[in-house]
Design a protein around this motif. Structure first.
Motif, PDB file in Angstrom:
ATOM      1  N   LYS A 254       0.828  -1.211   0.000  1.00 20.44           N
ATOM      2  CA  LYS A 254       0.000   0.000   0.000  1.00 20.44           C
ATOM      3  C   LYS A 254       0.861   1.259   0.000  1.00 20.44           C
ATOM      4  N   GLY A 255       1.972   1.190   0.727  1.00 15.22           N
ATOM      5  CA  GLY A 255       2.851   2.354   0.753  1.00 15.22           C
ATOM      6  C   GLY A 255       3.441   2.650  -0.613  1.00 15.22           C
ATOM      7  N   ASP A 256       3.890   1.584  -1.327  1.00 17.02           N
ATOM      8  CA  ASP A 256       4.412   1.762  -2.683  1.00 17.02           C
ATOM      9  C   ASP A 256       3.327   2.326  -3.604  1.00 17.02           C
ATOM     10  N   HIS A 257       2.133   1.760  -3.465  1.00 13.83           N
ATOM     11  CA  HIS A 257       0.992   2.216  -4.274  1.00 13.83           C
ATOM     12  C   HIS A 257       0.740   3.700  -4.021  1.00 13.83           C
ATOM     13  N   PHE A 258       0.730   4.090  -2.752  1.00 12.94           N
ATOM     14  CA  PHE A 258       0.447   5.481  -2.401  1.00 12.94           C
ATOM     15  C   PHE A 258       1.516   6.413  -2.970  1.00 12.94           C
ATOM     16  N   PHE A 259       2.801   6.021  -2.839  1.00 13.68           N
ATOM     17  CA  PHE A 259       3.885   6.869  -3.315  1.00 13.68           C
ATOM     18  C   PHE A 259       3.801   7.070  -4.827  1.00 13.68           C
ATOM     19  N   ARG A 260       3.587   5.982  -5.567  1.00 17.25           N
ATOM     20  CA  ARG A 260       3.523   6.126  -7.021  1.00 17.25           C
ATOM     21  C   ARG A 260       2.268   6.897  -7.443  1.00 17.25           C
ATOM     22  N   ALA A 261       1.171   6.670  -6.712  1.00 17.97           N
ATOM     23  CA  ALA A 261      -0.043   7.457  -6.994  1.00 17.97           C
ATOM     24  C   ALA A 261       0.228   8.938  -6.763  1.00 17.97           C
ATOM     25  N   THR A 262       1.015   9.241  -5.722  1.00 20.31           N
ATOM     26  CA  THR A 262       1.373  10.632  -5.424  1.00 20.31           C
ATOM     27  C   THR A 262       2.152  11.241  -6.582  1.00 20.31           C
ATOM     28  N   LEU A 263       3.127  10.499  -7.105  1.00 21.00           N
ATOM     29  CA  LEU A 263       3.926  11.016  -8.219  1.00 21.00           C
ATOM     30  C   LEU A 263       3.065  11.256  -9.456  1.00 21.00           C
ATOM     31  N   VAL A 264       2.202  10.270  -9.783  1.00 19.22           N
ATOM     32  CA  VAL A 264       1.393  10.393 -10.999  1.00 19.22           C
ATOM     33  C   VAL A 264       0.379  11.530 -10.847  1.00 19.22           C
ATOM     34  N   GLN A 265      -0.258  11.629  -9.673  1.00 18.03           N
ATOM     35  CA  GLN A 265      -1.214  12.727  -9.462  1.00 18.03           C
ATOM     36  C   GLN A 265      -0.516  14.075  -9.563  1.00 18.03           C
ATOM     37  N   THR A 266       0.677  14.172  -8.987  1.00 16.26           N
ATOM     38  CA  THR A 266       1.418  15.431  -9.045  1.00 16.26           C
ATOM     39  C   THR A 266       1.727  15.792 -10.494  1.00 16.26           C
ATOM     40  N   LEU A 267       2.126  14.799 -11.272  1.00 19.70           N
ATOM     41  CA  LEU A 267       2.480  15.046 -12.660  1.00 19.70           C
ATOM     42  C   LEU A 267       1.289  15.601 -13.436  1.00 19.70           C
ATOM     43  N   PHE A 268       0.134  14.934 -13.331  1.00 20.00           N
ATOM     44  CA  PHE A 268      -0.995  15.319 -14.175  1.00 20.00           C
ATOM     45  C   PHE A 268      -1.753  16.515 -13.607  1.00 20.00           C
ATOM     46  N   TYR A 269      -1.913  16.588 -12.295  1.00 23.31           N
ATOM     47  CA  TYR A 269      -2.573  17.770 -11.746  1.00 23.31           C
ATOM     48  C   TYR A 269      -1.628  18.961 -11.698  1.00 23.31           C
ATOM     49  N   GLY A 270      -0.312  18.694 -11.638  1.00 20.71           N
ATOM     50  CA  GLY A 270       0.643  19.789 -11.794  1.00 20.71           C
ATOM     51  C   GLY A 270       0.530  20.409 -13.172  1.00 20.71           C
ATOM     52  N   LEU A 271       0.450  19.559 -14.200  1.00 23.31           N
ATOM     53  CA  LEU A 271       0.260  20.061 -15.564  1.00 23.31           C
ATOM     54  C   LEU A 271      -1.052  20.833 -15.690  1.00 23.31           C
ATOM     55  N   PHE A 272      -2.115  20.269 -15.136  1.00 21.39           N
ATOM     56  CA  PHE A 272      -3.419  20.932 -15.212  1.00 21.39           C
ATOM     57  C   PHE A 272      -3.373  22.292 -14.514  1.00 21.39           C
ATOM     58  N   SER A 273      -2.773  22.329 -13.320  1.00 25.96           N
ATOM     59  CA  SER A 273      -2.667  23.582 -12.577  1.00 25.96           C
ATOM     60  C   SER A 273      -1.856  24.608 -13.365  1.00 25.96           C
ATOM     61  N   ALA A 274      -0.732  24.163 -13.944  1.00 26.99           N
ATOM     62  CA  ALA A 274       0.093  25.078 -14.739  1.00 26.99           C
ATOM     63  C   ALA A 274      -0.702  25.631 -15.921  1.00 26.99           C
ATOM     64  N   TRP A 275      -1.527  24.769 -16.531  1.00 24.62           N
ATOM     65  CA  TRP A 275      -2.349  25.209 -17.667  1.00 24.62           C
ATOM     66  C   TRP A 275      -3.369  26.266 -17.230  1.00 24.62           C
ATOM     67  N   VAL A 276      -3.998  26.057 -16.057  1.00 21.26           N
ATOM     68  CA  VAL A 276      -4.968  27.043 -15.545  1.00 21.26           C
ATOM     69  C   VAL A 276      -4.286  28.394 -15.342  1.00 21.26           C
ATOM     70  N   LEU A 277      -3.111  28.371 -14.706  1.00 23.83           N
ATOM     71  CA  LEU A 277      -2.396  29.618 -14.427  1.00 23.83           C
ATOM     72  C   LEU A 277      -1.855  30.245 -15.713  1.00 23.83           C
ATOM     73  N   TRP A 278      -1.407  29.409 -16.641  1.00 20.41           N
ATOM     74  CA  TRP A 278      -0.945  29.894 -17.947  1.00 20.41           C
ATOM     75  C   TRP A 278      -2.077  30.613 -18.680  1.00 20.41           C
ATOM     76  N   HIS A 279      -3.282  30.053 -18.595  1.00 22.54           N
ATOM     77  CA  HIS A 279      -4.433  30.651 -19.283  1.00 22.54           C
ATOM     78  C   HIS A 279      -4.671  32.090 -18.821  1.00 22.54           C
ATOM     79  N   GLN A 280      -4.435  32.360 -17.542  1.00 23.37           N
ATOM     80  CA  GLN A 280      -4.710  33.702 -17.022  1.00 23.37           C
ATOM     81  C   GLN A 280      -3.827  34.761 -17.692  1.00 23.37           C
ATOM     82  N   SER A 281      -2.618  34.364 -18.085  1.00 22.87           N
ATOM     83  CA  SER A 281      -1.729  35.327 -18.738  1.00 22.87           C
ATOM     84  C   SER A 281      -1.702  35.161 -20.262  1.00 22.87           C
TER      85      SER A 281
END
Length: 460
Positions: A55-82
């Motif tokens: 479960k710990g391995d699962h959680f860590f990798r889920a954390t990395l993947v979520q960060t990657l895709f929601y990081g991209l999404f967040s960057a896109w939202v902020l990019w849109h403002q400018s």
């Protein structure tokens, strides 16, 4: 927004499969690339948890993947403002420049180095994601995204499609807006009537914490309640400034998962932008990536030094809130299930105080192991032992009200609190069969069009 969440989840699943496949020859199917070990250690220290076992391995990798895709999404939202020009094109390779939440930026930057992306075979998947974001009708999307509650409906479909097992184990459920608004209104009334604060949540002395803030629904509702009070007082000139100060210095949120953490920052940022006081690039809402169940006492031993400065600052800021902020209100919807493989000793011992009774029968069974009990104990200690006054307002599993495991919990609350109000919401598959006393269907307060059954346990 729901369609975008579904596509992001689809690409996130593909990325997770590629990471697993890329790592298998290197690690024999377990562990991580050596380059990721440092990220793992820094995350453990920042969050105050351990990634152990499957479960710990699962959680860590889920954390990395979520960060990657929601990081991209967040960057896109902020990019849109400018870049409001509809013909402008988003470049995912430059996304790190648009991320304003330092700890997410730090994880993201470590993942998106060209060599690591090639090792993990992720470049093609991120190209797909960039193409997806550039296909969105941004005008239509942001009109819907900023409408009330759309942002919550954005994250839960992502997690349901990406990792339903993780969603269930972490207790990620969309809290109905009526429940959120009711709880915030009750708190505001109790502050005025019981604690003699005539401005309620708008009083600058009221510090609020949602220890499992998810996508920020309760934090936004608190700020909206503060705004309504200030308007009634005729404070329009200072309203936006006061709300910005509240969001940055006295309305706190803690979250363990990167994706909802990112969304809560986006949601609060959009609210302040609509009010005409957007956060500057060096400003942030007081929402921190941390485990709410650890770090409340200064450690007896010196903690391991965290390598990356954003991780160090995130942990230090969260611990300042835990150890120094005069928190008066703790509210939210804590997760109900356990996630034992990521817990540390400080968290596991939280329910010990409820295992003894003075007058009632001794606790029986395993009910005190439920995760929500730890959140109650954390909140009780913070209000009773540290601030000395205040309000705890949770919606949770209602098994503690009459469970054989919980007499110590009930006895303690009767001792240490002046008032206890309980609203039972029924909806228990096991006791009532999800019917009302009249025999009519009563699926769950958490039922939504996407999930008609909602959670299976009764709530209060």
């Amino acid at each position: 927004p729901q369609d975008v969440a579904w596509f992001l989840a689809s690409y996130a699943r593909e990325a997770r499969a590629r990471i697993r496949q890329a790592m298998a020859p290197v690690t024999g199917g377990g562990g991580d690339f050596p380059e990721l070990a440092e990220v793992r250690q820094d995350l453990e220290e920042t969050l105050g948890i351990h990634f152990r076992g499957r479960k710990g391995d699962h959680f860590f990798r889920a954390t990395l993947v979520q960060t990657l895709f929601y990081g991209l999404f967040s960057a896109w939202v902020l990019w849109h403002q400018s870049h409001p020009d509809p013909d402008a094109r988003f470049n995912w390779r430059a996304a790190a420049y648009d991320l304003h939440v330092p700890v997410i930026g730090a994880i993201f930057e470590r993942l998106v180095t060209p060599s690591r992306l090639r090792q993990l075979d992720l470049i093609k998947v991120l190209d797909w994601t960039g193409d997806l974001l550039n296909r969105i009708d941004r005008g239509a999307f942001f009109q819907r995204f900023q409408q009330e509650h759309a942002v919550q409906y954005f994250y839960e479909p992502f997690l349901e499609a990406y990792d339903p097992e993780l969603r269930k184990e972490l207790g990620v459920w969309y809290t109905p807006p009526e429940v959120v608004e009711y709880m915030v209104a009750r708190i505001d009334a109790v502050l005025r009537e019981e604690l003699e604060l005539p401005d309620g949540l708008a009083d600058a002395r009221v510090h609020v914490l949602d220890p499992c803030c998810g996508t920020g629904a309760y934090l936004v509702a608190v700020l909206e309640r503060i705004a309504a009070t200030l308007r009634q007082k005729g404070g329009d000139a200072l309203l936006a400034h006061d709300l910005k100060q509240a969001a940055m210095s006295r309305i706190f949120g803690f979250e363990l998962l990167p994706a909802p953490f990112v969304v809560s920052h986006l949601q609060l940022g959009l609210l302040l932008q609509q009010l005409g006081v957007p956060l500057d690039t060096d400003e942030r809402a007081a929402v921190y990536l941390t485990n709410a169940l650890t770090g409340w006492e200064p450690p007896e031993e010196e903690k391991r030094q965290i390598t990356a400065a954003p991780f160090r600052r995130e942990r230090a800021a969260a611990e300042r809130v835990k150890q120094e902020a005069p928190i008066l209100v703790i509210l939210g919807n804590p997760p109900y299930d356990g996630y034992a493989d990521v817990a540390v000793e400080e968290e596991r011992t939280l329910s010990e105080a409820y295992r003894e009774t003075k007058r009632g029968p001794k606790p029986r069974g395993q009910g005190l192991n439920d995760l929500y009990v730890r959140f109650y104990r954390m909140a009780e200690r913070r209000i009773v032992e540290q601030t000395g006054k205040g309000i705890v307002c949770f919606i949770s599993n209602y098994s503690w009200l009459d469970g054989l495991s919980h007499p110590g919990m009930r006895e303690r609350y009767l001792e240490v609190f002046d008032r206890i109000w309980i609203d039972s919401l029924n909806g228990d598959k096991y006791r009532t069969g999800k019917t009302t006393p009249e025999g009519k269907p009563d699926p769950s307060i958490f039922s939504t069009p996407m999930d008609p059954m909602g959670i299976q346990v009764g709530t209060a």
